[in-house]
Write a protein that holds these residues in place. Structure first.
Motif, PDB file in Angstrom:
ATOM      1  N   SER A   4      -5.048  -8.543  24.441  1.00  0.00           N
ATOM      2  CA  SER A   4      -4.945 -10.134  24.665  1.00  0.00           C
ATOM      3  C   SER A   4      -5.115 -10.759  25.998  1.00  0.00           C
ATOM      4  O   SER A   4      -4.833 -12.055  25.993  1.00  0.00           O
ATOM      5  N   SER A   6      -5.844 -10.762  30.363  1.00  0.00           N
ATOM      6  CA  SER A   6      -7.106 -10.967  31.222  1.00  0.00           C
ATOM      7  C   SER A   6      -7.280  -9.513  31.863  1.00  0.00           C
ATOM      8  O   SER A   6      -6.922  -9.343  32.939  1.00  0.00           O
ATOM      9  N   SER A  77      -5.155 -16.172  27.772  1.00  0.00           N
ATOM     10  CA  SER A  77      -6.401 -15.452  26.959  1.00  0.00           C
ATOM     11  C   SER A  77      -7.419 -15.302  28.049  1.00  0.00           C
ATOM     12  O   SER A  77      -7.249 -15.835  29.239  1.00  0.00           O
ATOM     13  N   GLN A  78      -8.340 -14.468  27.716  1.00  0.00           N
ATOM     14  CA  GLN A  78      -9.644 -14.089  28.427  1.00  0.00           C
ATOM     15  C   GLN A  78     -10.213 -15.370  28.814  1.00  0.00           C
ATOM     16  O   GLN A  78     -10.848 -15.558  30.251  1.00  0.00           O
ATOM     17  N   LYS A  79     -10.657 -16.295  28.041  1.00  0.00           N
ATOM     18  CA  LYS A  79     -11.389 -17.633  28.414  1.00  0.00           C
ATOM     19  C   LYS A  79     -10.462 -18.201  29.573  1.00  0.00           C
ATOM     20  O   LYS A  79     -11.108 -18.789  30.295  1.00  0.00           O
ATOM     21  N   LEU A  80      -9.312 -18.541  29.194  1.00  0.00           N
ATOM     22  CA  LEU A  80      -8.494 -19.363  30.123  1.00  0.00           C
ATOM     23  C   LEU A  80      -8.389 -18.674  31.445  1.00  0.00           C
ATOM     24  O   LEU A  80      -8.278 -19.430  32.506  1.00  0.00           O
ATOM     25  N   LEU A  82     -10.530 -16.909  32.744  1.00  0.00           N
ATOM     26  CA  LEU A  82     -11.637 -17.194  33.617  1.00  0.00           C
ATOM     27  C   LEU A  82     -12.073 -18.669  34.257  1.00  0.00           C
ATOM     28  O   LEU A  82     -12.141 -18.624  35.309  1.00  0.00           O
ATOM     29  N   ILE A  83     -11.538 -19.580  33.378  1.00  0.00           N
ATOM     30  CA  ILE A  83     -11.570 -20.910  34.161  1.00  0.00           C
ATOM     31  C   ILE A  83     -10.520 -20.978  34.993  1.00  0.00           C
ATOM     32  O   ILE A  83     -10.829 -21.643  36.097  1.00  0.00           O
ATOM     33  N   ARG A 138     -18.927 -12.987  36.453  1.00  0.00           N
ATOM     34  CA  ARG A 138     -19.595 -12.235  35.325  1.00  0.00           C
ATOM     35  C   ARG A 138     -19.769 -10.752  35.567  1.00  0.00           C
ATOM     36  O   ARG A 138     -19.657 -10.064  34.658  1.00  0.00           O
ATOM     37  N   TYR A 141     -16.319  -9.648  34.167  1.00  0.00           N
ATOM     38  CA  TYR A 141     -16.448  -9.554  32.758  1.00  0.00           C
ATOM     39  C   TYR A 141     -17.197  -8.255  32.143  1.00  0.00           C
ATOM     40  O   TYR A 141     -16.761  -7.665  31.358  1.00  0.00           O
ATOM     41  N   ARG A 145     -15.880  -5.038  29.879  1.00  0.00           N
ATOM     42  CA  ARG A 145     -16.739  -4.609  28.584  1.00  0.00           C
ATOM     43  C   ARG A 145     -16.981  -3.077  28.766  1.00  0.00           C
ATOM     44  O   ARG A 145     -16.897  -2.240  27.772  1.00  0.00           O
TER      45      ARG A 145
END
Length: 348
Positions: A4, A6, A77-80, A82-83, A138, A141, A145
């Motif tokens: 869940s 980063s 979260s991963q998205k936040l 990243l920002i 990138r 990320y 993965r």
């Protein structure tokens, strides 16, 4: 892994990932310098060095800050994450540009200091920062993965090896109980109690446990084999570690037990006379060394099916958890067989 959070941000602090990122960043610096010069003939080495210094400084600063605040990033979260990482990278670019402008003004400046001097080339460098941020994040990320895929494959491989270990362990244990029911029911009852404890552990997930827990599990297994083999089996333990060190050191569950089972199956059972297995456990600066020595007959071990399967399974599981730090060696002499395991564990 933190599914869940980063997780990929915490990986940037590892030398392997950081080195890969710096090498790729230097390639990016060369591309930017070449794009500015528009030809190899017009490319100036001093300009290439300037780009490399600027980008490497930004990457190293970003890596250090992310590694220092990894617990902070793990909350999001991963998205936040990243920002936030992208914003952090742009702030580093902005502060670095302003710092360079101030240093140049102090060394060369003759006109009065102004905002135009302070923020000179900030728009251009922030544009480079956007490109660098997209490239850097990138990379992280895609690296994450790949690590998740490796983790999934590792988990599947461990589960497959667990399925292969159970039948061999089950058949040996049940044969031991059956052989004692008629002649020594009390011993058979005690053996079943120890057997239930072992199976409770064997049906668990093959996670990391303390070395003290694994040794205790081995003691239960050896008590079963001692009832079956009697005076033919003697096990001498030489533990060169304190109880605290044994609790701190980690090892995959059911790692040492298959090695001892292998020593009995291929060593003690091939001789009718009393045999001794020696187990040396030593811990020195997070380095675990395990040496198991058992009687050995070169002729009889060839007739035993499954020779080396348990050793190979244990080796793969150790390498899955501890990677390249694992050193697994076996030596077969005229009368003794020695298994040496070395690995470096991480402190919890």
């Amino acid at each position: 892994m933190n599914a869940s959070g980063s997780y990929f941000f915490t990986k940037i602090g590892q030398w392997q990932h950081l080195l890969e990122l710096i090498v790729a960043s230097n390639v990016l610096a060369m591309v930017l310098a070449l794009a500015e010069a528009q030809s190899w003939q017009a490319l100036e080495s001093i300009r290439v060095l300037q780009y490399m210094f600027f980008i490497n400084w930004v990457i190293l600063s970003f890596s250090a800050l992310v590694d220092y605040f990894q617990e902070f990033f793990a909350k999001f979260s991963q998205k936040l994450a990243l920002i936030l990482g992208f914003i952090l990278l742009q702030l580093i670019v902005l502060f670095t540009t302003c710092a360079i402008n101030i240093i140049q003004y102090w060394s060369l400046g003759r006109e009065p200091f102004s905002d135009a001097i302070l923020f000179h080339n900030t728009s251009l460098n922030l544009g480079y920062g956007v490109l660098l941020g997209a490239f850097c994040l990138r990379y992280l990320y895609m690296r994450e993965r790949w690590l998740n895929q490796q983790y999934s494959e590792l988990n599947a491989r461990i589960q497959a090896m667990q399925a292969r270990i159970h039948p061999h362990f089950l058949f040996n244990s049940l044969n031991s109980v059956v052989s004692l029911i008629a002649i020594a029911p009390d011993k058979a009852e005690n053996m079943l109690i120890n057997l239930s404890r072992l199976f409770r552990a064997s049906f668990q997930e093959l996670k990391l446990v303390s070395l003290a827990e694994e040794i205790d599990l081995c003691q239960q297994y050896l008590s079963i084999e001692k009832m079956r083999l009697g005076e033919r089996l003697t096990v001498e333990w030489n533990i060169q570690a304190t109880p605290i060190e044994l609790k701190r050191a980690t090892i995959p569950l059911l790692t040492l037990q298959p090695l001892l089972e292998n020593s009995i199956f291929h060593g003690v059972e091939t001789f009718l006379r009393p045999s001794t297995i020696t187990v040396l456990v030593e811990i020195l600066q997070n380095q675990v060394s395990i040496v198991i020595t058992n009687p050995y007959s070169h002729d009889t071990i060839k007739s035993k099916k499954g020779n080396g399967i348990a050793i190979e399974n244990v080796k793969q599981r150790l390498q899955a958890y501890y990677g390249r730090t694992v050193k697994f060696q076996v030596y077969g002499g005229q009368s003794f067989y020695t298994t040496v395991v070395n690995y470096h564990y991480r402190v919890k």
